[in-house]
Design a protein around this motif. Structure first.
Motif, PDB file in Angstrom:
ATOM      1  N   PHE A   8     -21.646  75.026   8.799  1.00  0.00           N
ATOM      2  CA  PHE A   8     -22.705  75.715   9.526  1.00  0.00           C
ATOM      3  C   PHE A   8     -22.289  77.154   9.826  1.00  0.00           C
ATOM      4  CE2 PHE A   8     -22.936  71.225  10.609  1.00  0.00           C
ATOM      5  CZ  PHE A   8     -24.274  70.933  10.438  1.00  0.00           C
ATOM      6  N   SER A   9     -23.276  78.015   9.896  1.00  0.00           N
ATOM      7  CA  SER A   9     -23.028  79.381  10.315  1.00  0.00           C
ATOM      8  C   SER A   9     -22.875  79.425  11.834  1.00  0.00           C
ATOM      9  CB  SER A   9     -24.191  80.274   9.883  1.00  0.00           C
ATOM     10  OG  SER A   9     -24.048  81.576  10.393  1.00  0.00           O
ATOM     11  N   LYS A  10     -22.002  80.314  12.318  1.00  0.00           N
ATOM     12  CA  LYS A  10     -21.819  80.466  13.760  1.00  0.00           C
ATOM     13  C   LYS A  10     -21.579  81.924  14.092  1.00  0.00           C
ATOM     14  CE  LYS A  10     -16.835  80.020  14.656  1.00  0.00           C
ATOM     15  NZ  LYS A  10     -16.757  81.272  15.449  1.00  0.00           N
ATOM     16  N   THR A  11     -21.840  82.274  15.332  1.00  0.00           N
ATOM     17  CA  THR A  11     -21.539  83.621  15.794  1.00  0.00           C
ATOM     18  C   THR A  11     -20.040  83.747  16.031  1.00  0.00           C
ATOM     19  OG1 THR A  11     -21.853  83.025  18.122  1.00  0.00           O
ATOM     20  CG2 THR A  11     -23.785  83.818  16.910  1.00  0.00           C
ATOM     21  N   LYS A  12     -19.525  84.960  15.895  1.00  0.00           N
ATOM     22  CA  LYS A  12     -18.087  85.150  16.081  1.00  0.00           C
ATOM     23  C   LYS A  12     -17.675  84.990  17.541  1.00  0.00           C
ATOM     24  CE  LYS A  12     -17.304  87.987  11.995  1.00  0.00           C
ATOM     25  NZ  LYS A  12     -16.731  89.220  11.430  1.00  0.00           N
ATOM     26  N   GLY A  13     -18.645  85.057  18.422  1.00  0.00           N
ATOM     27  CA  GLY A  13     -18.328  84.866  19.838  1.00  0.00           C
ATOM     28  C   GLY A  13     -18.089  83.426  20.220  1.00  0.00           C
ATOM     29  N   LEU A  14     -18.413  82.502  19.324  1.00  0.00           N
ATOM     30  CA  LEU A  14     -18.213  81.079  19.606  1.00  0.00           C
ATOM     31  C   LEU A  14     -16.794  80.683  19.226  1.00  0.00           C
ATOM     32  CD1 LEU A  14     -19.225  78.215  20.291  1.00  0.00           C
ATOM     33  CD2 LEU A  14     -19.969  78.011  17.921  1.00  0.00           C
ATOM     34  N   SER A  15     -16.016  80.263  20.198  1.00  0.00           N
ATOM     35  CA  SER A  15     -14.649  79.805  19.944  1.00  0.00           C
ATOM     36  C   SER A  15     -14.491  78.387  20.461  1.00  0.00           C
ATOM     37  CB  SER A  15     -13.634  80.734  20.622  1.00  0.00           C
ATOM     38  OG  SER A  15     -13.818  80.731  22.028  1.00  0.00           O
ATOM     39  N   TYR A  16     -13.570  77.662  19.880  1.00  0.00           N
ATOM     40  CA  TYR A  16     -13.318  76.282  20.285  1.00  0.00           C
ATOM     41  C   TYR A  16     -11.880  75.940  19.942  1.00  0.00           C
ATOM     42  CZ  TYR A  16     -14.508  75.946  15.327  1.00  0.00           C
ATOM     43  OH  TYR A  16     -14.566  76.156  13.972  1.00  0.00           O
ATOM     44  N   THR A  17     -11.379  74.910  20.525  1.00  0.00           N
ATOM     45  CA  THR A  17      -9.995  74.499  20.317  1.00  0.00           C
ATOM     46  C   THR A  17      -9.931  73.338  19.329  1.00  0.00           C
ATOM     47  OG1 THR A  17     -10.213  73.084  22.263  1.00  0.00           O
ATOM     48  CG2 THR A  17      -9.181  75.237  22.587  1.00  0.00           C
ATOM     49  N   PRO A  18      -8.762  73.099  18.727  1.00  0.00           N
ATOM     50  CA  PRO A  18      -8.617  71.937  17.843  1.00  0.00           C
ATOM     51  C   PRO A  18      -8.973  70.646  18.577  1.00  0.00           C
ATOM     52  CG  PRO A  18      -6.736  73.394  17.622  1.00  0.00           C
ATOM     53  CD  PRO A  18      -7.541  73.922  18.758  1.00  0.00           C
ATOM     54  N   THR A  19      -9.466  69.679  17.827  1.00  0.00           N
ATOM     55  CA  THR A  19      -9.921  68.358  18.295  1.00  0.00           C
ATOM     56  C   THR A  19     -11.243  68.439  19.051  1.00  0.00           C
ATOM     57  OG1 THR A  19      -8.779  68.270  20.446  1.00  0.00           O
ATOM     58  CG2 THR A  19      -7.516  67.612  18.518  1.00  0.00           C
ATOM     59  N   SER A  20     -11.906  69.608  19.028  1.00  0.00           N
ATOM     60  CA  SER A  20     -13.223  69.700  19.662  1.00  0.00           C
ATOM     61  C   SER A  20     -14.234  68.870  18.866  1.00  0.00           C
ATOM     62  CB  SER A  20     -13.693  71.153  19.725  1.00  0.00           C
ATOM     63  OG  SER A  20     -12.890  71.915  20.593  1.00  0.00           O
ATOM     64  N   GLU A  52     -11.567  80.640  10.580  1.00  0.00           N
ATOM     65  CA  GLU A  52     -12.918  80.724  10.030  1.00  0.00           C
ATOM     66  C   GLU A  52     -13.862  81.186  11.137  1.00  0.00           C
ATOM     67  OE1 GLU A  52     -12.688  76.646   7.620  1.00  0.00           O
ATOM     68  OE2 GLU A  52     -11.455  76.881   9.408  1.00  0.00           O
ATOM     69  N   SER A  53     -13.951  82.504  11.301  1.00  0.00           N
ATOM     70  CA  SER A  53     -14.657  83.056  12.449  1.00  0.00           C
ATOM     71  C   SER A  53     -16.166  82.987  12.318  1.00  0.00           C
ATOM     72  CB  SER A  53     -14.242  84.518  12.653  1.00  0.00           C
ATOM     73  OG  SER A  53     -14.575  85.292  11.502  1.00  0.00           O
ATOM     74  N   ASP A  54     -16.688  82.777  11.095  1.00  0.00           N
ATOM     75  CA  ASP A  54     -18.134  82.819  10.914  1.00  0.00           C
ATOM     76  C   ASP A  54     -18.744  81.483  10.534  1.00  0.00           C
ATOM     77  OD1 ASP A  54     -16.974  82.666   8.468  1.00  0.00           O
ATOM     78  OD2 ASP A  54     -18.084  84.316   7.537  1.00  0.00           O
ATOM     79  N   LYS A  55     -17.958  80.418  10.562  1.00  0.00           N
ATOM     80  CA  LYS A  55     -18.526  79.115  10.236  1.00  0.00           C
ATOM     81  C   LYS A  55     -17.819  78.011  11.012  1.00  0.00           C
ATOM     82  CE  LYS A  55     -15.858  77.542   6.203  1.00  0.00           C
ATOM     83  NZ  LYS A  55     -15.642  76.150   6.601  1.00  0.00           N
ATOM     84  N   PRO A  89     -22.616  80.161  21.386  1.00  0.00           N
ATOM     85  CA  PRO A  89     -21.938  79.466  22.489  1.00  0.00           C
ATOM     86  C   PRO A  89     -22.924  78.903  23.499  1.00  0.00           C
ATOM     87  CG  PRO A  89     -20.988  81.646  22.113  1.00  0.00           C
ATOM     88  CD  PRO A  89     -22.241  81.576  21.309  1.00  0.00           C
ATOM     89  N   ILE A  90     -22.651  77.720  23.986  1.00  0.00           N
ATOM     90  CA  ILE A  90     -23.430  77.142  25.069  1.00  0.00           C
ATOM     91  C   ILE A  90     -22.896  77.697  26.384  1.00  0.00           C
ATOM     92  CG2 ILE A  90     -21.918  75.136  25.313  1.00  0.00           C
ATOM     93  CD1 ILE A  90     -24.332  73.465  26.025  1.00  0.00           C
ATOM     94  N   LEU A  91     -23.786  77.906  27.333  1.00  0.00           N
ATOM     95  CA  LEU A  91     -23.343  78.399  28.638  1.00  0.00           C
ATOM     96  C   LEU A  91     -22.460  77.343  29.282  1.00  0.00           C
ATOM     97  CD1 LEU A  91     -26.622  79.995  30.014  1.00  0.00           C
ATOM     98  CD2 LEU A  91     -24.725  81.106  28.851  1.00  0.00           C
ATOM     99  N   GLY A  92     -21.259  77.724  29.599  1.00  0.00           N
ATOM    100  CA  GLY A  92     -20.303  76.772  30.169  1.00  0.00           C
ATOM    101  C   GLY A  92     -18.958  77.010  29.521  1.00  0.00           C
ATOM    102  N   PRO A  93     -18.588  76.208  28.529  1.00  0.00           N
ATOM    103  CA  PRO A  93     -17.273  76.364  27.912  1.00  0.00           C
ATOM    104  C   PRO A  93     -17.010  77.768  27.381  1.00  0.00           C
ATOM    105  CG  PRO A  93     -18.259  74.278  27.260  1.00  0.00           C
ATOM    106  CD  PRO A  93     -19.295  75.002  28.062  1.00  0.00           C
ATOM    107  N   ASN A  94     -18.034  78.489  26.950  1.00  0.00           N
ATOM    108  CA  ASN A  94     -17.836  79.849  26.467  1.00  0.00           C
ATOM    109  C   ASN A  94     -18.365  80.906  27.426  1.00  0.00           C
ATOM    110  OD1 ASN A  94     -16.844  80.021  23.391  1.00  0.00           O
ATOM    111  ND2 ASN A  94     -17.980  78.127  23.703  1.00  0.00           N
ATOM    112  N   SER A  95     -18.956  80.494  28.524  1.00  0.00           N
ATOM    113  CA  SER A  95     -19.503  81.445  29.505  1.00  0.00           C
ATOM    114  C   SER A  95     -19.403  80.836  30.896  1.00  0.00           C
ATOM    115  CB  SER A  95     -20.961  81.781  29.174  1.00  0.00           C
ATOM    116  OG  SER A  95     -21.108  82.233  27.857  1.00  0.00           O
ATOM    117  N   TRP A  96     -18.185  80.713  31.393  1.00  0.00           N
ATOM    118  CA  TRP A  96     -17.971  80.014  32.658  1.00  0.00           C
ATOM    119  C   TRP A  96     -18.641  80.727  33.831  1.00  0.00           C
ATOM    120  CZ3 TRP A  96     -16.939  75.256  32.250  1.00  0.00           C
ATOM    121  CH2 TRP A  96     -16.060  74.764  31.273  1.00  0.00           C
TER     122      TRP A  96
END
Length: 716
Positions: free
Chosen positions: A349-361, A387-390, A541-548
């Motif tokens: 899937f395509s994603k915005t570069k502002g969306l980050s996540y940790t391994p095992t997410s 892979e910053s864009d997917k 990013p969903i508000l919360g994990p990426n926008s506390w």
């Protein structure tokens, strides 16, 4: 030795001080909150504390009891949730400056973190077992204290005044107390399933790892409430008052509402047992939505004042659920699918570069063409740093839903477009894999998926920091040799052998149902490109994990607005009718208005925050959509060009050098784990229940002090 760290800017020290102060406040408030639960059944609380508190908080805006409940039970938890957002935001800003190197870890807590395999609870750490026993002790303490204080007051004379026998009066009292104790468990029930909550990561927990707590609490809630209902039915039958079951009082407790709530809970509870849940997942999924009926009629049963005790957990859950609803309304841009010959599909899937996540997410997928209602969790296999864009997930056909997806994509004429909605990603706030000298990952079948994201994270770490990373031993078991193609997905599509060469990776792959390599015709992996749709958007990013901080604003503002509206409602509408007597205005009407205002406040503030963030990210979304265009054809250096290669051509050649293949046997896990001489060995397992329990038993045996079982749950 102590873990070493790279030097951080001086600002990091200031942030760490603030975080330490926040955590101290959080622990103090939470300790006071727990103390209230301990003291609630005692005479000092009922006779001294509560009357004084209600007298000081009584007003024409919140009535005679509502203000005290908000102050003592609702505000502390929401205060912790808001502070938790700030704490996590500061940690998010500073975590990139600190890179923990390998070390022996904290030996003081290693013993408490060792796993224990129990028949009823599954795999738990000693810490989890200790807290579980303390919570059970809290429930027993409350029930025992209630009965110890109430039973001596019941005498033949007092019972006769009510036309009851002594045992009937005691049964009546016990039934009420069982309901009160059940509300304690209910107050904690929704915290573990609030996926974007700040409370869980504040205490080092994840939503996927906390589902088992929700299961335990759910069983406790229903056991206590069922006992509560049965005792009252027996009491009414023995006193010839079964007509009480049909009463819906204008004020006070409504029996009919309680019965409807209990019935909904029983239907929901019946489908949660493992055998039913695994064989009839759709039934489990759909009946679980009865929680809405359960909670709604529970509030009508006991009234809004008392139900406000369990309000904080449900309040945070509703915020999270509505934010997830907003995120999942728009289809996500599905770039491609890689169909493997082993009934497995990788979705990109395509994603915005502002969306980050940790391994095992993990993230939840919904494909309307298969089922408009069903959401299924999958572990993310990609890495947001590499892979910053997917973002990618691997789906193996092992059930009705996944098999239908496989059929859609593996057919000779696959679909050229697929609508997919996504919730997430959700995962741990941080990972601590670098503290070990060796990582042993044990997987069975599709259980290899979360380990792919870990390996890619270590590739990124070795590339960017040029620092040493833990050695990796991947022990994986498959049923058939075609499943070995899943190993080709370890490297990202744009991966190069040099990226893997910096890792000390050893793979022991076992094919359990074949004695020798299959001689069947080689099947290649097929890549399917999907046509873009203007209405699709990259995953944001969903508000919360990426926008506390935004989540903190939503929690605070929605609760404040709710209090203002309730104050106005009570002062200018209810009070002129009821005059704070709680005997005139309908309890059910009051409860419905409170719930309506609560939902309106959450929906309004969440939508406003969501739309504001959406407008801020619209430019990035438009740029991504323009870059993608209508076709994957691009220059040789682009990601799209690399993706068109045969999967076996590059990754397979570099990966195969690290693989030892074994046919017709199962791995000797004891030998692999006990023979390791490294000072710190992190052990992770993902796969069938039997495999997880075997690894947990080995690590908990105490025969090897260097084994550290990572308490990461991959089973939703």
């Amino acid at each position: 030795m102590d873990p070493q760290k790279y030097s951080a800017p001086s600002a990091g020290g200031g942030k760490n001080t603030i975080r330490a102060a926040i955590m101290a406040v959080v622990l103090a408030v939470f300790a006071g909150y727990l103390l209230l639960w301990v003291m609630m059944p005692t005479n000092p609380y009922k006779v001294t504390w509560l009357p004084v508190l209600r007298a000081k908080t009584a007003s024409t805006y919140f009535g005679t009891t509502q203000g005290a409940t908000y102050l003592v039970f609702t505000f502390p938890i929401l205060f912790i949730a808001a502070l938790g957002c700030v704490y996590l935001h500061l940690g998010q800003k500073s975590k990139d400056n600190l890179i923990t190197k390998r070390g022996n870890g904290d030996n003081r807590t290693a013993t408490w973190k060792r796993p224990i395999v129990t028949k009823g609870l599954g795999i738990v750490s000693r810490i989890e077992l200790a807290f579980f026993l303390m919570f059970v002790a809290l429930l027993i303490w409350n029930l025992a204290t209630y009965l110890r204080i109430s039973f001596p007051k019941i005498t033949p004379k007092s019972a006769a005044k009510s036309g009851e026998k002594v045992w009937e009066a005691k049964l009546d009292t016990a039934a009420l107390r069982l309901g009160l104790v059940g509300n304690i468990a209910l107050s904690f029930l929704f915290f573990p399933v609030t996926r974007g909550s700040s409370v869980l990561p504040l205490f080092g927990l994840t939503s996927e790892g906390s589902v088992k707590y929700h299961i335990w609490l759910g069983h406790m809630v229903m056991a206590l409430f069922t006992s509560h209902g049965i005792c009252y039915i027996i009491f009414w039958a023995s006193t010839h008052e079964l007509s009480e079951m049909l009463k819906w009082e204008n004020t006070g407790v409504s029996n009919v509402a309680g019965e409807i709530s209990l019935l909904a809970g029983l239907i929901l509870w019946a489908t949660t047992f493992p055998r039913i849940r695994r064989k009839m997942f759709e039934l489990f999924f759909y009946t679980h939505h009865l929680y809405i009926v359960f909670v709604f009629f529970f509030v009508l049963h006991v009234g809004i004042s008392y139900s406000s005790i369990m309000l904080p957990g449900f309040f945070l859950f509703v915020i999270d659920r509505f934010l997830r609803f907003l995120q999942s309304r728009r289809s996500v841009r599905l770039l491609s699918a890689r169909v493997l010959p082993c009934q497995t599909v990788e979705l990109n899937f395509s994603k915005t570069k502002g969306l980050s996540y940790t391994p095992t997410s993990i993230m939840f997928l919904n494909v309307p063409s298969i089922s408009k209602m069903q959401w299924h969790p999958f572990t993310i296999s990609s890495n947001s740093n590499l892979e910053s864009d997917k973002v990618s997930v691997i789906v193996k056909g092992e059930g009705k839903w996944t098999n239908k997806l496989q059929e859609l994509l593996a057919s000779p004429s696959p679909v050229d477009r697929l609508d997919v909605s996504i919730e997430g990603p959700y995962g741990p706030a941080s990972t601590d894999f670098l503290r070990h000298d060796l990582l042993v990952m044990v997987s069975g079948g599709s259980g290899i998926t979360p380990f792919i994201s870990i390996i890619r994270e270590l590739i990124h770490t070795s590339e960017t920091t040029k620092s040493s990373t833990p050695n990796i031993l991947l022990i994986t078991a498959f049923k058939n040799s075609t499943d070995l193609t899943m190993l080709d997905l370890i490297l990202p599509i744009s991966g190069a052998p040099s990226e893997l060469s910096r890792l000390d990776l050893q793979i022991e792959a076992y094919v359990t149902r074949e004695k020798q390599p299959a001689t069947q015709e080689n099947k290649t992996t097929r890549t399917i490109w999907f046509k873009p749709n203007p209405s699709d958007a990259p995953l944001a990013p969903i508000l919360g994990p990426n926008s506390w901080l935004w989540l903190c604003a939503i929690i605070s503002s929605s609760f404040v607005i709710y209090l203002i509206l309730i104050g106005i409602l009570t002062r200018y509408y209810i009070f002129p009718i009821d005059h704070n007597t709680n005997k005139i205005y309908s309890s059910s009407s009051r409860a419905v208005l409170h719930m309506l205002f609560l939902c309106v406040c959450i929906a309004t503030t969440s939508t406003a925050a969501f739309l504001w963030n959406k407008s801020e990210k619209s430019k990035e979304t438009t740029q991504i959509q323009n870059m993608e265009g209508a076709t994957p054809v691009a220059s040789p250096n682009s990601w799209y060009y690399n993706a068109d290669r045969e999967l076996e051509s590059l990754p397979h050649e570099s990966i195969s050098k690290s693989i030892n293949l074994h046919y017709g046997e199962r791995p000797d896990l004891k030998r692999f784990l006990f023979d390791r001489k490294e000072s710190s060995v992190g052990v992770l397992v993902c796969g069938p229940k039997k495999l997880r329990h075997e690894v947990a038993n080995i690590c908990s045996s105490g025969l090897a002090a260097n084994l550290h079982f990572e308490s990461i749950s991959f089973s939703w």
